[in-house]
Design a protein around this motif. Structure first.
Motif, short mmCIF file in Angstrom:
data_model
loop_
_atom_site.label_atom_id
_atom_site.label_comp_id
_atom_site.label_asym_id
_atom_site.label_seq_id
_atom_site.Cartn_x
_atom_site.Cartn_y
_atom_site.Cartn_z
N SER A 1 0.82 -1.23 0.12
CA SER A 1 -0.11 -0.02 0.17
C SER A 1 0.93 1.30 -0.07
O SER A 1 2.17 1.38 0.55
CB SER A 1 -0.92 0.05 1.20
N SER A 2 0.56 2.54 -0.54
CA SER A 2 1.18 3.44 -0.45
C SER A 2 1.02 4.30 0.99
O SER A 2 1.51 5.27 1.33
CB SER A 2 0.74 4.57 -1.56
N TYR A 3 0.11 3.63 1.72
CA TYR A 3 -0.13 4.34 3.09
C TYR A 3 1.00 4.06 3.81
O TYR A 3 0.86 2.83 4.70
CB TYR A 3 -1.53 3.68 3.50
N ARG A 4 2.03 4.87 4.12
CA ARG A 4 3.37 4.50 5.04
C ARG A 4 3.94 3.33 4.44
O ARG A 4 4.47 2.87 5.63
CB ARG A 4 2.79 4.67 6.42
N GLY A 5 3.77 2.94 3.49
CA GLY A 5 4.63 1.66 3.20
C GLY A 5 3.79 0.54 3.86
O GLY A 5 4.47 -0.68 3.79
N PHE A 6 2.62 0.53 4.58
CA PHE A 6 2.17 -0.73 5.15
C PHE A 6 1.48 -1.57 3.86
O PHE A 6 1.15 -1.07 2.97
CB PHE A 6 0.95 -0.11 5.98
N THR A 7 1.32 -2.82 4.29
CA THR A 7 0.65 -3.76 3.30
C THR A 7 -1.07 -3.30 3.49
O THR A 7 -1.31 -2.23 4.46
CB THR A 7 0.60 -5.25 3.70
N GLU A 8 -1.89 -3.71 2.44
CA GLU A 8 -3.34 -3.33 2.83
C GLU A 8 -3.81 -3.63 4.15
O GLU A 8 -4.72 -2.88 4.70
CB GLU A 8 -4.11 -4.06 1.64
N ALA A 9 -3.43 -4.88 4.61
CA ALA A 9 -4.04 -5.16 5.86
C ALA A 9 -3.58 -4.34 7.05
O ALA A 9 -4.53 -3.95 7.88
CB ALA A 9 -3.75 -6.75 6.16
N GLN A 10 -2.29 -4.11 6.90
CA GLN A 10 -1.84 -2.95 7.89
C GLN A 10 -2.31 -1.64 8.06
O GLN A 10 -2.74 -0.98 8.94
CB GLN A 10 -0.13 -2.97 7.93
N ALA A 11 -2.52 -1.25 6.59
CA ALA A 11 -3.25 -0.01 6.47
C ALA A 11 -4.72 0.11 7.11
O ALA A 11 -5.17 0.98 7.75
CB ALA A 11 -3.26 0.35 5.02
N ARG A 12 -5.31 -1.00 6.56
CA ARG A 12 -6.77 -1.06 7.50
C ARG A 12 -6.85 -1.01 8.67
O ARG A 12 -7.41 -0.35 9.49
CB ARG A 12 -7.51 -2.31 6.71
N ALA A 13 -5.88 -1.80 9.34
CA ALA A 13 -5.86 -1.92 10.80
C ALA A 13 -5.33 -0.70 11.51
O ALA A 13 -5.91 -0.15 12.48
CB ALA A 13 -4.79 -2.83 11.19
N LYS B 1 -5.74 2.59 10.09
CA LYS B 1 -7.09 3.48 9.90
C LYS B 1 -8.09 2.96 11.09
O LYS B 1 -8.62 4.07 11.39
CB LYS B 1 -7.45 3.31 8.59
N LYS B 2 -8.33 1.90 11.16
CA LYS B 2 -9.33 1.45 12.38
C LYS B 2 -8.70 1.97 13.67
O LYS B 2 -9.61 2.33 14.58
CB LYS B 2 -9.50 0.01 12.33
N TYR B 3 -7.52 1.84 13.94
CA TYR B 3 -7.04 2.07 15.25
C TYR B 3 -7.11 3.64 15.40
O TYR B 3 -7.77 4.25 16.59
CB TYR B 3 -5.51 1.90 15.32
N ILE B 4 -6.73 4.40 14.47
CA ILE B 4 -6.60 5.94 14.49
C ILE B 4 -8.16 6.52 14.68
O ILE B 4 -8.27 7.51 15.18
CB ILE B 4 -5.91 6.45 13.17
N ALA B 5 -9.11 5.83 14.00
CA ALA B 5 -10.29 6.19 14.17
C ALA B 5 -11.03 6.49 15.51
O ALA B 5 -11.85 7.12 15.79
CB ALA B 5 -11.48 5.39 13.21
N GLN B 6 -10.53 5.56 16.61
CA GLN B 6 -10.70 6.05 17.90
C GLN B 6 -10.46 7.19 18.48
O GLN B 6 -10.84 7.42 19.49
CB GLN B 6 -9.99 4.69 18.65
N PHE B 7 -9.59 7.92 17.98
CA PHE B 7 -8.99 9.16 18.63
C PHE B 7 -9.44 10.34 17.82
O PHE B 7 -9.99 10.30 16.63
CB PHE B 7 -7.55 9.19 18.64
N VAL B 8 -9.67 11.70 18.70
CA VAL B 8 -9.90 12.66 18.00
C VAL B 8 -8.57 13.72 18.18
O VAL B 8 -7.69 13.51 19.02
CB VAL B 8 -10.91 13.53 18.65
N GLU B 9 -8.39 14.78 17.51
CA GLU B 9 -7.45 15.70 17.54
C GLU B 9 -7.68 16.80 18.01
O GLU B 9 -8.66 17.10 17.66
CB GLU B 9 -6.53 15.88 16.16
N THR B 10 -6.79 17.57 18.93
CA THR B 10 -7.08 18.91 19.45
C THR B 10 -5.84 19.71 19.12
O THR B 10 -4.67 19.25 19.40
CB THR B 10 -7.30 18.69 21.00
N LYS B 11 -6.19 20.92 18.70
CA LYS B 11 -5.10 21.75 18.51
C LYS B 11 -4.80 22.57 19.66
O LYS B 11 -5.71 22.89 20.21
CB LYS B 11 -5.38 22.71 17.35
N VAL B 12 -3.43 22.74 19.82
CA VAL B 12 -2.99 23.65 20.91
C VAL B 12 -1.96 24.67 20.32
O VAL B 12 -1.24 24.16 19.39
CB VAL B 12 -2.29 22.88 21.90
N ARG B 13 -2.14 25.96 20.39
CA ARG B 13 -1.25 27.07 19.87
C ARG B 13 -0.36 27.42 20.74
O ARG B 13 -0.60 27.60 22.09
CB ARG B 13 -2.17 28.26 19.41
#
Length: 70
Positions: free
Chosen positions: A7-19, A21-33
């Motif tokens: 996969s072009s997603y950080r050099g991961f295999t397709e399965a790694q990229a899916r995993a 993305k699923k892991y990251i979807a659990q989180f939100v981002e907050t900006k701090v200036r």
């Protein structure tokens, strides 16, 4: 057994990229200036404790909330 195509997603295999993305979807981002100097000081402090900036910030929030009785 067939190899998964890369996969072009950080050099991961397709399965790694899916995993990932699923892991990251659990989180939100907050900006701090902050100034670049403050960011650098935080990075140096976190590195000196062997932790990431993200881990340091989350620990600082947790400790403050606990201390303030939240």
């Amino acid at each position: 057994m067939a190899e998964e195509k890369a996969s072009s997603y950080r050099g991961f295999t397709e399965a790694q990229a899916r995993a990932h993305k699923k892991y990251i979807a659990q989180f939100v981002e907050t900006k701090v200036r902050m100034t670049p100097e403050r960011r650098d000081a935080i990075r140096v402090h976190a590195d000196s404790r062997g932790e990431s900036v993200n881990a340091f910030i989350n620990r600082a929030i947790d400790e403050t909330m606990e201390r303030e009785g939240a």
